[in-house]
Design a protein around this motif. Structure first.
Motif, PDB file in Angstrom:
ATOM      1  N   VAL A  36       0.853  -1.195   0.000  1.00  0.00           N
ATOM      2  CA  VAL A  36       0.000   0.000   0.000  1.00  0.00           C
ATOM      3  C   VAL A  36       0.888   1.243   0.000  1.00  0.00           C
ATOM      4  O   VAL A  36       1.866   1.319   0.742  1.00  0.00           O
ATOM      5  CB  VAL A  36      -0.924   0.009   1.238  1.00  0.00           C
ATOM      6  CG1 VAL A  36      -1.797   1.262   1.247  1.00  0.00           C
ATOM      7  CG2 VAL A  36      -1.793  -1.246   1.253  1.00  0.00           C
ATOM      8  N   THR A  39       0.553   7.351   1.065  1.00  0.00           N
ATOM      9  CA  THR A  39      -0.606   8.235   1.157  1.00  0.00           C
ATOM     10  C   THR A  39      -1.888   7.466   1.479  1.00  0.00           C
ATOM     11  O   THR A  39      -2.781   7.990   2.150  1.00  0.00           O
ATOM     12  CB  THR A  39      -0.791   9.002  -0.165  1.00  0.00           C
ATOM     13  OG1 THR A  39      -0.819   8.063  -1.255  1.00  0.00           O
ATOM     14  CG2 THR A  39       0.338   9.991  -0.375  1.00  0.00           C
ATOM     15  N   ASP A  40      -1.999   6.222   0.994  1.00  0.00           N
ATOM     16  CA  ASP A  40      -3.168   5.394   1.308  1.00  0.00           C
ATOM     17  C   ASP A  40      -3.014   4.701   2.652  1.00  0.00           C
ATOM     18  O   ASP A  40      -4.009   4.438   3.336  1.00  0.00           O
ATOM     19  CB  ASP A  40      -3.379   4.339   0.214  1.00  0.00           C
ATOM     20  CG  ASP A  40      -3.779   4.951  -1.117  1.00  0.00           C
ATOM     21  OD1 ASP A  40      -4.490   5.976  -1.095  1.00  0.00           O
ATOM     22  OD2 ASP A  40      -3.376   4.417  -2.168  1.00  0.00           O
ATOM     23  N   ILE A  44      -5.692   4.359   6.322  1.00  0.00           N
ATOM     24  CA  ILE A  44      -6.042   2.969   6.654  1.00  0.00           C
ATOM     25  C   ILE A  44      -5.510   2.608   8.039  1.00  0.00           C
ATOM     26  O   ILE A  44      -6.202   1.988   8.851  1.00  0.00           O
ATOM     27  CB  ILE A  44      -5.474   2.005   5.588  1.00  0.00           C
ATOM     28  CG1 ILE A  44      -6.192   2.206   4.251  1.00  0.00           C
ATOM     29  CG2 ILE A  44      -5.612   0.547   6.037  1.00  0.00           C
ATOM     30  CD1 ILE A  44      -5.548   1.474   3.098  1.00  0.00           C
ATOM     31  N   VAL A 211     -10.627   6.670   0.813  1.00  0.00           N
ATOM     32  CA  VAL A 211      -9.771   5.672   1.450  1.00  0.00           C
ATOM     33  C   VAL A 211      -9.823   4.400   0.614  1.00  0.00           C
ATOM     34  O   VAL A 211     -10.908   3.892   0.310  1.00  0.00           O
ATOM     35  CB  VAL A 211     -10.223   5.370   2.892  1.00  0.00           C
ATOM     36  CG1 VAL A 211      -9.318   4.330   3.528  1.00  0.00           C
ATOM     37  CG2 VAL A 211     -10.239   6.645   3.727  1.00  0.00           C
ATOM     38  N   ALA A 212      -8.642   3.902   0.231  1.00  0.00           N
ATOM     39  CA  ALA A 212      -8.562   2.733  -0.649  1.00  0.00           C
ATOM     40  C   ALA A 212      -8.762   1.447   0.152  1.00  0.00           C
ATOM     41  O   ALA A 212      -7.795   0.829   0.613  1.00  0.00           O
ATOM     42  CB  ALA A 212      -7.219   2.712  -1.372  1.00  0.00           C
TER      43      ALA A 212
END
Length: 262
Positions: A36, A39-40, A44, A211-212
């Motif tokens: 990941v 930035t993601d 999380i 948000v991924a």
């Protein structure tokens, strides 16, 4: 998918043991274990750590370990500066953030390594203590000095919550142990409430950017919460000195990895 489960359980376990290692370890786990992007990984990690901390704080409240008034002061002060930390984090390049994260992990590792105080309520009469607690109840004796010290700790923790996407427990736990005769378990329980509230603020600010979330990431979040329960149970059996040494080693190793592979 199995990697997400294993890493989530591990992060939750460390968080339950220390009250300080959730975000510090969650971001490297997401980046280098699950691929990941930084930035993601920050939002999380805040979701995972925040949910786990919320559960852990309820557990601490039930056991009468949580100093909730102190946690509220810390969290309210921190919430004021979380946006400023996030704004600065968006202005910095990933390389700079990686370096900052590595430096922070080294500092935390050193602080935990040499934090040899196994504090108990019986040490409440230590000369020069900044924030005293009542021996009969274990609660803080609130004075103007105590209030302003808590606000200062909260401001620093909140700023780093926004800047690096961590809960701030790595600041709150050592700081509480340094300025008061609070027991280690009470410091952890209080830190978890602060982490939960600070993370809630930061996640709320990050949600508009998206948000991924994927299935492995969702499993990571759920397992972080589950791992915290195991950490709180094991914390009763493992000497605090072992926890500090192990956590310090993890911080140093993660700092090296992030410094080399950013």
């Amino acid at each position: 998918m199995l990697i997400g489960i294993a890493l989530g359980l591990f992060v939750g376990l460390i968080m339950g043991l220390t009250g300080a290692g959730g975000g510090i370890l969650a971001i490297p786990a997401l980046m280098y274990g699950m691929g990941v992007a930084l930035t993601d990984a920050r939002p999380i990690a805040l979701i995972a750590v925040g949910l786990a901390a919320m559960v852990g704080s309820f557990h601490g409240l039930r056991l009468k370990l949580l100093r909730y008034r102190a946690a509220l002061v810390l969290a309210l002060a921190g919430g004021l500066v979380v946006p400023f930390g996030m704004a600065l984090g968006h202005q910095l390049s990933p390389v700079v953030l990686h370096c900052l994260f590595s430096v922070v992990m080294v500092i935390v590792g050193v602080r935990m390594l040499f934090s040899g105080k196994e504090l108990t309520l019986e040490k409440n009469n230590l000369v020069g203590i900044v924030c005293a607690i009542a021996p009969d109840s274990g609660r803080f004796i609130w004075t103007p000095k105590t209030f302003f010290v808590m606000v200062a700790i909260g401001l620093v923790a909140g700023f780093f919550t926004g800047l690096l996407g961590v809960g701030g427990g790595f600041i709150v736990v050592p700081a509480l142990l340094a300025v008061s005769p609070l027991s280690f378990n009470s410091a952890v329980a209080t830190s978890l409430m602060v982490v939960a509230l600070n993370s809630l603020v930061a996640v709320g600010l990050a949600l508009p950017n998206g948000v991924a979330l994927t299935i492995p990431v969702e499993l990571f979040i759920l397992c972080t919460v589950s791992g915290l329960f195991a950490g709180r149970i094991l914390g009763k059996c493992i000497p605090g000195q072992w926890v500090r040494y192990g956590f310090s080693a993890l911080c140093f190793s993660n700092a090296i990895v992030m410094a080399v592979y950013f």
